[in-house]
Write an enzyme that holds these catalytic residues in place. Structure first.
Site, PDB file in Angstrom:
ATOM      1  N   GLY A  43       0.821  -1.214   0.000  1.00 43.08           N
ATOM      2  CA  GLY A  43       0.000   0.000   0.000  1.00 43.08           C
ATOM      3  C   GLY A  43       0.849   1.255   0.000  1.00 43.08           C
ATOM      4  N   ARG A  74       0.477   5.670  -1.991  1.00 44.83           N
ATOM      5  CA  ARG A  74       0.099   6.979  -1.421  1.00 44.83           C
ATOM      6  C   ARG A  74       0.120   6.896   0.113  1.00 44.83           C
ATOM      7  NH1 ARG A  74      -6.174   6.003  -2.849  1.00 44.83           N
ATOM      8  NH2 ARG A  74      -6.797   5.286  -0.784  1.00 44.83           N
ATOM      9  N   ASP A  83      -2.564  -7.452  -5.138  1.00 44.44           N
ATOM     10  CA  ASP A  83      -3.698  -7.271  -4.228  1.00 44.44           C
ATOM     11  C   ASP A  83      -3.372  -8.161  -3.033  1.00 44.44           C
ATOM     12  OD1 ASP A  83      -6.020  -7.555  -2.786  1.00 44.44           O
ATOM     13  OD2 ASP A  83      -7.322  -7.773  -4.531  1.00 44.44           O
ATOM     14  N   SER A 113      -3.795   0.349  14.339  1.00 42.73           N
ATOM     15  CA  SER A 113      -4.449   1.649  14.540  1.00 42.73           C
ATOM     16  C   SER A 113      -4.894   1.765  15.993  1.00 42.73           C
ATOM     17  CB  SER A 113      -5.675   1.747  13.630  1.00 42.73           C
ATOM     18  OG  SER A 113      -6.483   2.844  14.011  1.00 42.73           O
ATOM     19  N   TYR A 143     -13.251  -2.599  10.845  1.00 42.58           N
ATOM     20  CA  TYR A 143     -11.889  -2.039  10.850  1.00 42.58           C
ATOM     21  C   TYR A 143     -11.209  -2.288  12.205  1.00 42.58           C
ATOM     22  CZ  TYR A 143      -8.255   1.570  10.191  1.00 42.58           C
ATOM     23  OH  TYR A 143      -7.063   2.255  10.078  1.00 42.58           O
ATOM     24  N   LYS A 186      -7.823  -4.476  12.966  1.00 37.48           N
ATOM     25  CA  LYS A 186      -6.620  -3.859  13.538  1.00 37.48           C
ATOM     26  C   LYS A 186      -6.257  -4.488  14.891  1.00 37.48           C
ATOM     27  CE  LYS A 186      -5.705  -1.018  10.188  1.00 37.48           C
ATOM     28  NZ  LYS A 186      -4.505  -1.225   9.370  1.00 37.48           N
ATOM     29  N   ILE A 208      -4.055  10.491  11.277  1.00 37.92           N
ATOM     30  CA  ILE A 208      -2.976  11.009  10.432  1.00 37.92           C
ATOM     31  C   ILE A 208      -3.607  11.661   9.196  1.00 37.92           C
ATOM     32  CG2 ILE A 208      -0.863  10.361   9.175  1.00 37.92           C
ATOM     33  CD1 ILE A 208      -0.698   9.698  12.205  1.00 37.92           C
TER      34      ILE A 208
HETATM   35  P1  NAD Z   1      -4.619   5.347   2.108  1.00 45.21           P
HETATM   36  O1  NAD Z   1      -6.022   4.976   1.791  1.00 45.21           O
HETATM   37  O2  NAD Z   1      -4.151   6.725   1.808  1.00 45.21           O
HETATM   38  O3  NAD Z   1      -3.608   4.312   1.441  1.00 45.21           O
HETATM   39  C1  NAD Z   1      -3.836   2.935   1.501  1.00 45.21           C
HETATM   40  C2  NAD Z   1      -2.913   2.226   0.548  1.00 45.21           C
HETATM   41  O4  NAD Z   1      -3.209   0.832   0.563  1.00 45.21           O
HETATM   42  C3  NAD Z   1      -3.074   2.696  -0.895  1.00 45.21           C
HETATM   43  O5  NAD Z   1      -1.798   2.712  -1.493  1.00 45.21           O
HETATM   44  C4  NAD Z   1      -3.934   1.595  -1.514  1.00 45.21           C
HETATM   45  O6  NAD Z   1      -3.749   1.473  -2.889  1.00 45.21           O
HETATM   46  C5  NAD Z   1      -3.386   0.380  -0.780  1.00 45.21           C
HETATM   47  N1  NAD Z   1      -4.288  -0.772  -0.803  1.00 45.21           N
HETATM   48  C6  NAD Z   1      -5.586  -0.832  -0.440  1.00 45.21           C
HETATM   49  N2  NAD Z   1      -6.053  -2.072  -0.635  1.00 45.21           N
HETATM   50  C7  NAD Z   1      -5.037  -2.820  -1.131  1.00 45.21           C
HETATM   51  C8  NAD Z   1      -4.906  -4.169  -1.538  1.00 45.21           C
HETATM   52  N3  NAD Z   1      -5.939  -5.027  -1.488  1.00 45.21           N
HETATM   53  N4  NAD Z   1      -3.718  -4.606  -2.004  1.00 45.21           N
HETATM   54  C9  NAD Z   1      -2.650  -3.755  -2.081  1.00 45.21           C
HETATM   55  N5  NAD Z   1      -2.721  -2.467  -1.719  1.00 45.21           N
HETATM   56  C10 NAD Z   1      -3.903  -1.996  -1.239  1.00 45.21           C
HETATM   57  O7  NAD Z   1      -4.454   5.008   3.659  1.00 45.21           O
HETATM   58  P2  NAD Z   1      -3.433   5.575   4.753  1.00 45.21           P
HETATM   59  O8  NAD Z   1      -4.165   6.579   5.549  1.00 45.21           O
HETATM   60  O9  NAD Z   1      -2.122   5.901   4.172  1.00 45.21           O
HETATM   61  O10 NAD Z   1      -3.309   4.271   5.677  1.00 45.21           O
HETATM   62  C11 NAD Z   1      -2.264   3.344   5.572  1.00 45.21           C
HETATM   63  C12 NAD Z   1      -2.372   2.343   6.708  1.00 45.21           C
HETATM   64  O11 NAD Z   1      -2.366   3.041   7.953  1.00 45.21           O
HETATM   65  C13 NAD Z   1      -3.684   1.541   6.689  1.00 45.21           C
HETATM   66  O12 NAD Z   1      -3.421   0.224   7.120  1.00 45.21           O
HETATM   67  C14 NAD Z   1      -4.537   2.259   7.704  1.00 45.21           C
HETATM   68  O13 NAD Z   1      -5.506   1.421   8.258  1.00 45.21           O
HETATM   69  C15 NAD Z   1      -3.491   2.685   8.709  1.00 45.21           C
HETATM   70  N6  NAD Z   1      -3.891   3.804   9.551  1.00 45.21           N
HETATM   71  C16 NAD Z   1      -4.178   5.023   8.993  1.00 45.21           C
HETATM   72  C17 NAD Z   1      -4.558   6.060   9.841  1.00 45.21           C
HETATM   73  C18 NAD Z   1      -4.870   7.438   9.322  1.00 45.21           C
HETATM   74  O14 NAD Z   1      -5.273   8.280  10.118  1.00 45.21           O
HETATM   75  N7  NAD Z   1      -4.694   7.722   8.042  1.00 45.21           N
HETATM   76  C19 NAD Z   1      -4.640   5.848  11.221  1.00 45.21           C
HETATM   77  C20 NAD Z   1      -4.347   4.605  11.734  1.00 45.21           C
HETATM   78  C21 NAD Z   1      -3.961   3.578  10.879  1.00 45.21           C
END
Ligand code: NAD
Length: 247
Positions: free
Chosen positions: A12, A15, A62, A141, A154, A158, A187
């Site tokens: 992932g 981005r 994926d 998370s 979710y 987590k 974040i």
């Molecule tokens: P985002 O949605 O900006 O990015 C998610 C990434 O995962 C993307 O690159 C997407 O293409 C990829 N992805 C999704 N499904 C996929 C799959 N089946 N196979 C391969 N790639 C896949 O999310 P983010 O905010 O950068 O979050 C990243 C991680 O951090 C996640 O696990 C999220 O749960 C965790 N997180 C985020 C936050 C927050 O506040 N943003 C807080 C706690 C935890």
């Protein structure tokens, strides 16, 4: 250069937090594998890292599909001959109140967030065991620790990731493979961009450091956990949440 010549897979990483982790790893000298479902986006990030003097390749996968995860690791080994670091970062949300949550919303989130980590970790374990070293970092998370209305799927995924982290840490410690989790709070990314102003304000009030986090707050901790400085840390959950959760 805290990660000089290490090979790191970051799922992932097209981005958000994953992209920031991949860029930070490359900055520290690692060769990184950019992983996403979208080849164009993955290639763009890899190219940009290369343009900034880093080393990166893009591989489409994926993570919810075991054969994709196996192919990802195979391709990485063919390209760079080893895998030192795996970051299970790919994650999705499909929020809904439990009464309205569909079976598909439950299944999709568990398949990507939890089974995805299983698929990638399982695929990477054999080469890491052979190397007798490795670093696995799971992005969980605060929601997995506190729960959140509208995010039963979710939160379960987590929280599951935390149990997974501790079990893998115990199982692989004798091979010098560490497994830790990072629990970000809120974040600033695409995932949180949709929060309404009122919700955002209310959230901020719960954060002692009084701001949402940025992706580099998380990337810095990932670099530390992947580095030699963290050699004696395993099975831990490090919160990067501005003090939101204090256990
Ligand atoms: P985002 O949605 O900006 O990015 C998610 C990434 O995962 C993307 O690159 C997407 O293409 C990829 N992805 C999704 N499904 C996929 C799959 N089946 N196979 C391969 N790639 C896949 O999310 P983010 O905010 O950068 O979050 C990243 C991680 O951090 C996640 O696990 C999220 O749960 C965790 N997180 C985020 C936050 C927050 O506040 N943003 C807080 C706690 C935890």
């Amino acid at each position: 250069m805290r990660l000089k010549d290490r090979v790191a897979i970051v799922t992932g990483s097209t981005r958000g937090i994953g992209e920031a982790i991949a860029r930070a790893f490359a900055h520290e000298g690692a060769r990184v594998v950019i992983v996403g479902r979208d080849q164009v986006r993955a290639a763009r990030v890899a190219e940009d890292i290369a343009n900034h003097g880093g080393r990166a390749v893009a591989i489409t996968a994926d993570v919810s599909r075991l054969e994709d995860a196996q192919h990802l690791v195979k391709q990485t080994l063919e390209t760079w001959g080893k895998v030192d670091i795996l970051v299970n970062n790919a994650g999705i949300t499909r929020d809904n109140l439990l009464l309205r949550m569909t079976e598909a919303e439950w299944d999709e989130v568990l398949a990507v967030n939890l089974k995805g980590a299983f698929n990638c970790t399982k695929s990477v374990v054999r080469p890491m065991m052979k190397q007798r070293q490795g670093r696995i970092i799971n992005i969980t998370s605060v929601v997995g620790q506190m729960g959140n209305a509208g995010q039963a799927n979710y939160a379960a995924s987590k929280a599951g990731l935390i149990g997974f982290t501790r079990s893998v840490a115990r199982e692989l410690a004798s091979r010098h493979i560490t497994c830790n989790a990072i629990a970000p709070g809120y974040i600033e990314t695409d995932m949180t961009a949709t929060l309404e102003a009122g919700v955002r304000e209310a959230l901020q009030k719960q954060i002692p450091l009084n701001r949402l986090g940025c992706v580099d707050d998380v990337a810095g901790v990932a670099v530390f956990l992947a580095s030699d400085a963290a050699a004696y840390i395993t099975g831990q959950v490090i919160n990067v949440d501005g003090g939101m959760v204090m256990a």
